[in-house]
Every structure is written in C-alpha cells, then in structure tokens.
Design a protein around this motif. Structure first.
Motif, PDB file in Angstrom:
ATOM      1  N   MET B  19       0.786  -1.230   0.054  1.00 38.57           N
ATOM      2  CA  MET B  19      -0.078  -0.002  -0.028  1.00 38.57           C
ATOM      3  C   MET B  19       0.896   1.225  -0.083  1.00 38.57           C
ATOM      4  O   MET B  19       0.375   2.245  -0.525  1.00 38.57           O
ATOM      5  CB  MET B  19      -0.968  -0.031   1.099  1.00 38.57           C
ATOM      6  N   ILE B  21       3.421   2.131  -1.578  1.00 43.19           N
ATOM      7  CA  ILE B  21       3.747   2.147  -2.884  1.00 43.19           C
ATOM      8  C   ILE B  21       2.428   2.412  -3.919  1.00 43.19           C
ATOM      9  O   ILE B  21       2.537   3.426  -4.736  1.00 43.19           O
ATOM     10  CB  ILE B  21       4.467   0.950  -3.774  1.00 43.19           C
ATOM     11  N   VAL B  22       1.512   1.758  -3.696  1.00 47.26           N
ATOM     12  CA  VAL B  22       0.441   2.059  -4.241  1.00 47.26           C
ATOM     13  C   VAL B  22      -0.426   3.363  -4.008  1.00 47.26           C
ATOM     14  O   VAL B  22      -0.622   4.193  -4.942  1.00 47.26           O
ATOM     15  CB  VAL B  22      -0.850   0.986  -3.855  1.00 47.26           C
ATOM     16  N   ALA B  25       1.846   6.116  -5.732  1.00 45.06           N
ATOM     17  CA  ALA B  25       1.734   5.878  -7.272  1.00 45.06           C
ATOM     18  C   ALA B  25       0.496   6.805  -7.426  1.00 45.06           C
ATOM     19  O   ALA B  25       0.410   7.753  -8.324  1.00 45.06           O
ATOM     20  CB  ALA B  25       1.614   4.577  -7.699  1.00 45.06           C
ATOM     21  N   GLN B  26      -0.616   6.585  -6.695  1.00 41.64           N
ATOM     22  CA  GLN B  26      -2.029   7.120  -7.042  1.00 41.64           C
ATOM     23  C   GLN B  26      -1.709   8.905  -6.416  1.00 41.64           C
ATOM     24  O   GLN B  26      -2.436   9.652  -7.101  1.00 41.64           O
ATOM     25  CB  GLN B  26      -3.023   6.747  -6.095  1.00 41.64           C
TER      26      GLN B  26
END
Lengths: 204, 78
Positions: B19, B21-22, B25-26
């Motif tokens: 999460m 990284i996720v 990225a978002q």
C-alpha cells in the motif's frame, strides 16, 4: 526504458559473442547456428514493461499474492494484465452470488466452493474458516490490505482483467455473475500472444 | 530537513506492502512533472522499495530520511 525486441543481425563468420564453451558444444553437436539463435536483446536499462499474471488458483493466499504483485506492478508503470482462469476466475464472481451455473453439476460445484473474493479459503489450515479469519485479524493488526481492497486498488491503477471464456462456459458463469470492470472474455491464444511478444509472466 | 516545496503528501504510516507504493503512485499521478511529493511510512521494507520503485518508474528520489520509526521520502515526479 523500453524493451528492445530487435533481433541481432545474423552472425557473421566470426560469430561474435559466442563464448568458448558454447562454441565447443556447438562444435560437438554440430550446431552451426548456435550464435544466430534469436535472443531478446536486453541492454542497459531496457526491461519488459508488460506483465501478465495467469491467475489459475482460487485459494486465499494465492489470490492475495497475485493482487499484491499486480497492484505493485501497475503502480510501477508496468502494463499489468490478469488472465482469470479455472479457480482463479471464481474469485472474480460477485461476493453476493451464492449459486452460479446453469445446470445441476455447475450449481453443485458453486455450492461446494463458494465463489467471490471475500470467500476464499486457505489451501492449508483452513479449519472451516478459522484460518482465513485469523489471517484477516492479523492483516488488520499489521496494516495489510485485504484482497478486496487490493482488487479495488488494482482497478483504480488500471490493471486489466481478462476472464477466460472457456472457464466461464464450463462453470456456467454469466457476465452478470462477475464483478464490474472485467474486460471481454478471451482464450489462451490472447495470453500466448502477449507472452510471445515478451511480456513478463507469473502463473499463480 | 530542507526547504523544498512539497506539492502533495502521502501518509502511508501503519500500512504494509504494497500500500505505501500504491498510495504513492496514486498520489503522484495528478501532479505536474517536476513536482515534489512527500511520503511517510512505517514499513521498514519501504526503505529499499522506494529506491526500486523510483528506478522502475523514472521518478527521482530526492531525499530519504528516518525519524524514529517513520521513514520519509521526497520524490520528484518524472
């Protein structure tokens, strides 16, 4: 950072790049063309930028791992596709669907293995749902995103989902049984073409 | 600590892989090229993960520091 798919030029008489051991093997086996075998050329920072996850299994832990890798890949700017086949497809049936299928045997299979991402079982130590429940408690405690959250993240990050047409047919699954946001059902040839064109792949 | 102008912050404290990284990225996606995002995590694995993520996305890891159990990253959008 692009994949160089160009093939090396046919080997000249000197066959550059053919190391002595390979040359010796080629000599013994009479493989004159060893140095001319087409090889993808990966130089410098080139790397594959496509990833295909072949989601074959329906167990909780495998679904979890596949979605962690898919979200991370998509977050890293990699074109990520998930091919959903056999038990891997059952994960992407709507959670609220209890019985799927058109005939008695398909319905019986759905009864025996409840579809949906929130109803995955562990391959070992399931203990009538005790195992997955404990995993859920630990996940919450350690801030680990559950498969359902990861699926939402994957969709937000643009992961492409490709259901397997053959599995849909065999289990009698209809489009309306499946979660929203899946792509058109495809067959193995679509996946094989992606792999043959150099996509990195994982079979989970 | 520097006087860099941070355009967005991602608070991924308490979250485990993937999460941080996720979310990053978002969080970085709507920003303009060259803008800076500050990320806070508590996942020790993120120390290496953000270096790898920046390499694979082409974003630039401008700063990386630790304050107790909190890891801080400043990333410049590609």
């Amino acid at each position: 950072m692009t994949l160089t798919t160009e093939r090396p030029a046919p080997a000249t008489a000197t066959a550059p790049g053919l190391d002595p051991i390979a040359a010796a093997i080629a000599d013994i086996e009479g493989l004159e063309e060893l140095g001319t075998q087409p090889q993808p050329v990966l130089t410098g920072e080139t790397k594959p930028r496509d990833l295909v996850l072949i989601c074959y299994s329906g167990e909780l832990e495998k679904t979890w791992a596949a979605l962690i890798l898919a979200t991370t890949a998509a977050a890293s700017g990699i074109n990520t596709k998930m091919f959903l086949t056999f038990w891997g497809l059952q994960t992407f049936v709507k959670d609220e669907k209890r019985i799927t299928g058109e005939n008695a045997m398909q319905k019986m299979l759905a009864m025996m293995q409840r579809p949906g991402i929130s109803h995955r079982k562990l391959s070992k130590m399931n203990f009538l749902g005790m195992g997955p429940w404990m995993m859920g408690v630990l996940a919450k405690q350690y801030g680990v995103a559950k498969p359902k959250e990861l699926l939402e993240a994957a969709q937000a990050l643009g992961v492409e989902f490709m259901p397997c047409q053959m599995t849909m047919d065999m289990f009698g699954l209809k489009r309306e049984d499946m979660i929203d946001g899946l792509g058109e059902p495809v067959g193995a040839a679509t996946v094989i073409e992606l792999l043959a064109n150099g996509a990195a792949s994982l079979f989970i | 600590m520097t006087t860099l102008e941070i355009a967005a912050q991602v608070d991924a404290r308490g979250l485990s892989c993937p999460m941080p990284i996720v979310r990053t990225a978002q969080g970085i996606k709507p920003l303009a090229a060259g803008a800076l995002v500050e990320v806070l995590t508590t996942d020790p694995g993120s120390q290496k993960d953000f270096v790898a993520w920046c390499r694979s996305t082409g974003n630039e890891l401008v700063e990386q520091s630790v304050d107790g159990t909190v890891y801080r990253f400043v990333i410049r959008r590609k």
